[in-house]
Design an enzyme around this catalytic site. Sequence first.
Site, PDB file in Angstrom:
ATOM      1  N   GLU A 278       0.844  -1.211   0.000  1.00  0.00           N
ATOM      2  CA  GLU A 278       0.000   0.000   0.000  1.00  0.00           C
ATOM      3  C   GLU A 278       0.871   1.249   0.000  1.00  0.00           C
ATOM      4  OE1 GLU A 278      -3.193  -0.139  -0.669  1.00  0.00           O
ATOM      5  OE2 GLU A 278      -2.842  -2.288  -0.741  1.00  0.00           O
ATOM      6  N   TRP A 281       1.679   1.781  -3.436  1.00  0.00           N
ATOM      7  CA  TRP A 281       0.685   2.503  -4.244  1.00  0.00           C
ATOM      8  C   TRP A 281       0.864   4.014  -4.098  1.00  0.00           C
ATOM      9  CZ3 TRP A 281      -2.508   1.425  -8.141  1.00  0.00           C
ATOM     10  CH2 TRP A 281      -2.785   0.093  -8.399  1.00  0.00           C
ATOM     11  N   TRP A 309     -20.170  13.065 -19.132  1.00  0.00           N
ATOM     12  CA  TRP A 309     -20.529  13.004 -17.712  1.00  0.00           C
ATOM     13  C   TRP A 309     -21.830  13.764 -17.514  1.00  0.00           C
ATOM     14  CZ3 TRP A 309     -17.693   9.564 -15.276  1.00  0.00           C
ATOM     15  CH2 TRP A 309     -16.353   9.376 -15.620  1.00  0.00           C
ATOM     16  N   ASN A 344     -10.586   2.942   3.164  1.00  0.00           N
ATOM     17  CA  ASN A 344     -10.258   2.801   1.740  1.00  0.00           C
ATOM     18  C   ASN A 344     -11.312   2.021   0.956  1.00  0.00           C
ATOM     19  OD1 ASN A 344      -8.392   2.973  -0.591  1.00  0.00           O
ATOM     20  ND2 ASN A 344      -8.358   0.752  -0.346  1.00  0.00           N
ATOM     21  N   TRP A 362     -15.468  12.451 -12.256  1.00  0.00           N
ATOM     22  CA  TRP A 362     -14.622  12.143 -11.092  1.00  0.00           C
ATOM     23  C   TRP A 362     -14.044  13.410 -10.461  1.00  0.00           C
ATOM     24  CZ3 TRP A 362      -9.548  13.718 -11.263  1.00  0.00           C
ATOM     25  CH2 TRP A 362      -8.977  13.959 -12.518  1.00  0.00           C
ATOM     26  N   TRP A 385      -9.050   8.466  -7.692  1.00  0.00           N
ATOM     27  CA  TRP A 385     -10.318   8.804  -8.358  1.00  0.00           C
ATOM     28  C   TRP A 385     -10.297   8.322  -9.805  1.00  0.00           C
ATOM     29  CZ3 TRP A 385     -15.110   9.926  -7.110  1.00  0.00           C
ATOM     30  CH2 TRP A 385     -15.381  10.322  -5.791  1.00  0.00           C
TER      31      TRP A 385
HETATM   32  C1  LIG Z   1     -11.353   7.732  -4.349  1.00  0.00           C
HETATM   33  C2  LIG Z   1     -10.151   7.639  -3.429  1.00  0.00           C
HETATM   34  C3  LIG Z   1      -9.508   8.794  -3.012  1.00  0.00           C
HETATM   35  C4  LIG Z   1      -8.375   8.719  -2.188  1.00  0.00           C
HETATM   36  N1  LIG Z   1      -7.762   9.877  -1.778  1.00  0.00           N
HETATM   37  C5  LIG Z   1      -6.652   9.812  -1.009  1.00  0.00           C
HETATM   38  C6  LIG Z   1      -5.985  10.993  -0.586  1.00  0.00           C
HETATM   39  O1  LIG Z   1      -6.369  12.127  -0.919  1.00  0.00           O
HETATM   40  N2  LIG Z   1      -4.896  10.864   0.223  1.00  0.00           N
HETATM   41  C7  LIG Z   1      -4.428   9.638   0.600  1.00  0.00           C
HETATM   42  O2  LIG Z   1      -3.422   9.573   1.313  1.00  0.00           O
HETATM   43  N3  LIG Z   1      -5.028   8.505   0.187  1.00  0.00           N
HETATM   44  C8  LIG Z   1      -6.123   8.549  -0.591  1.00  0.00           C
HETATM   45  N4  LIG Z   1      -6.736   7.387  -0.980  1.00  0.00           N
HETATM   46  C9  LIG Z   1      -6.080   6.090  -0.697  1.00  0.00           C
HETATM   47  C10 LIG Z   1      -6.489   5.374   0.589  1.00  0.00           C
HETATM   48  O3  LIG Z   1      -7.880   5.316   0.710  1.00  0.00           O
HETATM   49  C11 LIG Z   1      -5.904   6.030   1.843  1.00  0.00           C
HETATM   50  O4  LIG Z   1      -4.526   6.269   1.688  1.00  0.00           O
HETATM   51  C12 LIG Z   1      -6.088   5.097   3.047  1.00  0.00           C
HETATM   52  O5  LIG Z   1      -7.447   4.804   3.239  1.00  0.00           O
HETATM   53  C13 LIG Z   1      -5.519   5.745   4.275  1.00  0.00           C
HETATM   54  O6  LIG Z   1      -5.770   4.987   5.409  1.00  0.00           O
HETATM   55  P1  LIG Z   1      -4.593   4.287   6.199  1.00  0.00           P
HETATM   56  O7  LIG Z   1      -3.503   5.274   6.474  1.00  0.00           O
HETATM   57  O8  LIG Z   1      -5.194   3.607   7.366  1.00  0.00           O
HETATM   58  O9  LIG Z   1      -4.077   3.238   5.140  1.00  0.00           O
HETATM   59  P2  LIG Z   1      -3.218   1.904   5.329  1.00  0.00           P
HETATM   60  O10 LIG Z   1      -4.019   0.799   4.780  1.00  0.00           O
HETATM   61  O11 LIG Z   1      -2.723   1.772   6.714  1.00  0.00           O
HETATM   62  O12 LIG Z   1      -2.020   2.142   4.308  1.00  0.00           O
HETATM   63  C14 LIG Z   1      -0.797   2.765   4.709  1.00  0.00           C
HETATM   64  C15 LIG Z   1      -0.508   3.926   3.804  1.00  0.00           C
HETATM   65  O13 LIG Z   1      -0.393   3.485   2.457  1.00  0.00           O
HETATM   66  C16 LIG Z   1      -0.904   4.473   1.582  1.00  0.00           C
HETATM   67  N5  LIG Z   1      -2.055   3.929   0.865  1.00  0.00           N
HETATM   68  C17 LIG Z   1      -2.942   3.009   1.274  1.00  0.00           C
HETATM   69  N6  LIG Z   1      -3.833   2.743   0.304  1.00  0.00           N
HETATM   70  C18 LIG Z   1      -3.494   3.525  -0.744  1.00  0.00           C
HETATM   71  C19 LIG Z   1      -4.019   3.723  -2.044  1.00  0.00           C
HETATM   72  N7  LIG Z   1      -5.090   3.038  -2.500  1.00  0.00           N
HETATM   73  N8  LIG Z   1      -3.418   4.630  -2.838  1.00  0.00           N
HETATM   74  C20 LIG Z   1      -2.337   5.318  -2.421  1.00  0.00           C
HETATM   75  N9  LIG Z   1      -1.789   5.171  -1.212  1.00  0.00           N
HETATM   76  C21 LIG Z   1      -2.366   4.294  -0.381  1.00  0.00           C
HETATM   77  C22 LIG Z   1      -1.354   5.641   2.443  1.00  0.00           C
HETATM   78  O14 LIG Z   1      -0.310   6.586   2.506  1.00  0.00           O
HETATM   79  C23 LIG Z   1      -1.588   4.973   3.785  1.00  0.00           C
HETATM   80  O15 LIG Z   1      -1.469   5.855   4.866  1.00  0.00           O
HETATM   81  C24 LIG Z   1      -7.883   7.448  -1.784  1.00  0.00           C
HETATM   82  C25 LIG Z   1      -8.556   6.286  -2.196  1.00  0.00           C
HETATM   83  C26 LIG Z   1      -9.675   6.385  -3.006  1.00  0.00           C
HETATM   84  C27 LIG Z   1     -10.353   5.110  -3.448  1.00  0.00           C
END
Ligand SMILES: Cc1cc2nc3c(=O)[nH]c(=O)nc-3n(C[C@H](O)[C@H](O)[C@H](O)COP(=O)(O)OP(=O)(O)OC[C@H]3O[C@@H](n4cnc5c(N)ncnc54)[C@H](O)[C@@H]3O)c2cc1C
Length: 488
Positions: A278, A281, A309, A344, A362, A385
């Site tokens: 993650e 990502w 859209w 997420n 989006w 997005w």
């Molecule tokens: C439509 C949409 C919009 C999003 N907008 C953002 C945003 O503005 N900022 C943001 O940080 N994340 C965003 N995310 C990704 C993700 O949802 C969040 O990073 C995550 O939910 C953060 O929670 P966590 O720190 O507990 O994640 P954990 O599961 O603990 O993951 C650890 C770290 O990995 C990174 N990460 C995890 N999932 C993703 C992912 N899918 N894409 C990129 N990095 C990821 C984050 O930095 C996160 O803190 C978005 C996802 C979606 C589907």
Amino acid sequence: MKNPAPLIVWFRNDLRLADNPALTHAADSGRPLIALYILDESAGLRPLGAASRWWLDKSLTSLAQDLRDQIGGQLILRRGAALNVLSDLIGETGAIAVYWNRLYDAATIDRDWAVQSALTAGGVECRSFNAGLLNEPWQVITGGGCDFRVFTPYWRAASATAGTARPLRRPATSLWRWHEIHSEALSSWRLHPQRPDWSGGFVDWRPGEAGAQRRLDEFISGAVSGYAAQREVPSIAGTSRLSPHLHFGEVGPRQIYWAVAMGSTTGDGTDVESFQKEIGWREFNHHVLFHHPKIAANNFRTDFDNFAWRDDPPALEAWKRGRTGYPIVDAGMRELWSTGWMHNRVRMIVASFLTKHLLIDWRRGEEWFWDTLVDADLANNVANWQWVAGTGADAAPYFRIFNPVTQGVKYDPRGVYVRRWLPELCGLPDGFVHQPWEAEAATLRTAGLTLGDDYPTPIVDHALARARALNAFRALGASRAPVRSPAA
Ligand SMILES: Cc1cc2nc3c(=O)[nH]c(=O)nc-3n(C[C@H](O)[C@H](O)[C@H](O)COP(=O)(O)OP(=O)(O)OC[C@H]3O[C@@H](n4cnc5c(N)ncnc54)[C@H](O)[C@@H]3O)c2cc1C
């Protein structure tokens, strides 16, 4: 050196003392330091959203305190165009160098280049460092020398070097120069919401380096074990919730990567790998945004540029307010509004609902997330997005249209998450909590629920909306082989 000239450390999204290369290298210079944060709201830079402003307010308070208590410095706060602020400060103090950590979006890069060339031309040394990524976007390239557009090969290449650089320690007490340097009052920036102060639901967040470290420690001693399975369950704290801390740089990815690799003693490594992926990502999204800066506001896949859209303000408003009539969607949107964060899995469901069930661009969703998320991050927000909408690099295929009912049943089978955010549905039996419109009148009565009054009826019919979306995407000729999603 007798009365050596000072050096400015320009803090940006790196609001921490440990593993902060700009600060460490500045401290190593032996010169007196000036710690500076600039609120730069110049045209061209995307203004912070309201939730980010709330976070920044607390994070700067925390950084100022850490600088003072831990290494004897003072944070100077100034508002204005970065070049003007830096030039003024250099004029006032005779500073001979400015150090900062790099950011990777085009507007900031352009601004930083302009700052660097003007200051360098005036004889001021400018040095920048990497504090925010495991690999910088230009460091990971294909065998053919190009950027990556697909996550799996990207991460295969990137993860080979991801854990090589060890995090730096916080510098010991440094020399500081701050006497007689004017600092604006943080309160004068009015980052905290006023009239109304809607931030009551943000109480569980602890912005700042200490809060980030505590969150990381708790994650390592708790949720990392079982992460691979539990990260999909929105009703539990199965993920790290480090995202806002990472965005503001209160903790860096190197620190997280190392701490998780060294600190987790349970399991077979699957959980750690899943978590690191993650983080991967996040790296990938920064890589793509750096190489394709236009995606900040434009489709990565330009064949979507003529996509029709729908313009539907009432539906957009219902989505924002959590009043679509689909409980898992509404619960997510209300969690976001209340806490500044959303799980997420639920982010994917609500984004799919907006772009596919409602066929709304989006960018409208991205803007709302930008304003309301405490972790709003250009690269992650835009890329995710576009991933959900099908317009992005390595995007979900157009025919992946989440069914909000089956997603709810799968990831929140007892309705714990939905009931937490939609208390009006508390009295419904589990079997109806994700589809209240299926309940008979007597069941609704027992649950004390009048549909259309206490809770909306669905604003679109799932089957009709799905068919409409498929037709629209097919008409565009959109077709792709399914790819693995970040949540797969
Ligand atoms: C439509 C949409 C919009 C999003 N907008 C953002 C945003 O503005 N900022 C943001 O940080 N994340 C965003 N995310 C990704 C993700 O949802 C969040 O990073 C995550 O939910 C953060 O929670 P966590 O720190 O507990 O994640 P954990 O599961 O603990 O993951 C650890 C770290 O990995 C990174 N990460 C995890 N999932 C993703 C992912 N899918 N894409 C990129 N990095 C990821 C984050 O930095 C996160 O803190 C978005 C996802 C979606 C589907």
